[in-house]
Design a protein around this motif. Structure first.
Motif, mmCIF file in Angstrom:
data_model
loop_
_atom_site.group_PDB
_atom_site.id
_atom_site.type_symbol
_atom_site.label_atom_id
_atom_site.label_comp_id
_atom_site.label_asym_id
_atom_site.label_seq_id
_atom_site.Cartn_x
_atom_site.Cartn_y
_atom_site.Cartn_z
ATOM 1 N N SER A 182 0.850 -1.193 0.000
ATOM 2 C CA SER A 182 0.000 0.000 0.000
ATOM 3 C C SER A 182 0.879 1.234 0.000
ATOM 4 O O SER A 182 1.979 1.249 0.574
ATOM 5 C CB SER A 182 -0.918 0.008 1.225
ATOM 6 O OG SER A 182 -0.164 0.046 2.428
ATOM 7 N N GLY A 183 0.394 2.264 -0.667
ATOM 8 C CA GLY A 183 1.157 3.502 -0.768
ATOM 9 C C GLY A 183 0.490 4.426 -1.773
ATOM 10 O O GLY A 183 -0.612 4.159 -2.265
ATOM 11 N N SER A 184 1.173 5.504 -2.099
ATOM 12 C CA SER A 184 0.617 6.485 -3.046
ATOM 13 C C SER A 184 0.931 6.070 -4.473
ATOM 14 O O SER A 184 1.584 6.786 -5.227
ATOM 15 C CB SER A 184 1.192 7.876 -2.741
ATOM 16 O OG SER A 184 2.617 7.843 -2.791
ATOM 17 N N TRP A 185 0.474 4.866 -4.843
ATOM 18 C CA TRP A 185 0.705 4.355 -6.186
ATOM 19 C C TRP A 185 -0.474 3.472 -6.585
ATOM 20 O O TRP A 185 -1.306 3.089 -5.762
ATOM 21 C CB TRP A 185 2.011 3.547 -6.239
ATOM 22 C CG TRP A 185 2.079 2.435 -5.235
ATOM 23 C CD1 TRP A 185 1.356 1.281 -5.256
ATOM 24 C CD2 TRP A 185 2.889 2.387 -4.056
ATOM 25 N NE1 TRP A 185 1.671 0.495 -4.179
ATOM 26 C CE2 TRP A 185 2.604 1.142 -3.419
ATOM 27 C CE3 TRP A 185 3.824 3.227 -3.492
ATOM 28 C CZ2 TRP A 185 3.235 0.752 -2.238
ATOM 29 C CZ3 TRP A 185 4.430 2.829 -2.321
ATOM 30 C CH2 TRP A 185 4.147 1.623 -1.704
#
Length: 201
Positions: A182-185
């Motif tokens: 999970s992350g900003s992608w």
């Protein structure tokens, strides 16, 4: 005398040595339990289609022959199942036979499915050729948990057009790149454009 006392003051006592040794052992045990600190790049698997199966038309391709050792993944159904979450790199190669007096259009899809068998992400490749033609798909996906798997499908092809099998002509490979899930992608499951067919002449 002064030097003797200085050395005595800086030399650790037996109790201090035992304490440092115990702390080092505890740290080692803690690190051994941290799988997230280990590199996932050794998680790798490779399959190919068995020869002489005479696969034709459309449907899932039988990538069931294991090539070399597999780690962090396993052969499952007609593809590879991921035994860990995160970013996986996927490569597939499919080779079509020549065709005459039938459609030369073809389409291959690399599909990643969740544990329930639903399509989570896919990458497609289209072509138009009546000659022997090799399709190579390089894909990637971020799966949120273990148990997701990848298979290769022929979506469009003439009914009597064969796919060459064996290690010289076919391959499905997966390699683990990162355990981050999970992350900003994006994760590869987002919407895509629809490929239009050319107008009839």
């Amino acid at each position: 005398p002064d030097l003797f006392f200085q050395l005595a003051e800086t030399t650790p006592t037996r109790t201090e040595v035992d304490s440092m040794k115990q702390r080092a052992q505890q740290t080692e045990q803690s690190l051994n339990g941290r799988l997230d600190l280990l590199s996932p790049l050794q998680d790798y698997g490779s399959l190919y289609m068995p020869a002489n199966r005479n696969f034709r038309g459309t449907g899932v391709l039988p990538f069931v022959v294991q090539l070399g050792p597999m780690q962090g993944c396993e052969q499952y159904l007609n593809g590879i199942r991921f035994l860990d979450k995160g970013l996986w790199d996927i490569r597939a190669q499919v080779t079509f036979s020549w065709i005459r007096f039938a459609t030369s259009e073809g389409e291959v899809a690399v599909q990643v499915r969740n544990r329930q068998g639903q399509v989570f992400a896919e990458q497609r490749a289209k072509f138009s050729s009546a000659e022997v033609h090799t399709v190579s798909v390089v894909s990637s996906v971020v799966v949120p948990e273990p148990g997701y798997y990848v298979e290769v499908f022929v979506m469009v092809s003439a009914g009597n057009r064969a796919m060459y099998a064996g290690p010289a002509w076919s391959r499905l490979v997966a390699q683990h790149i990162s355990r981050l899930s999970s992350g900003s992608w994006a994760n590869g499951s987002g919407p895509s454009d629809v490929a239009d067919s050319p107008p009839e002449a």
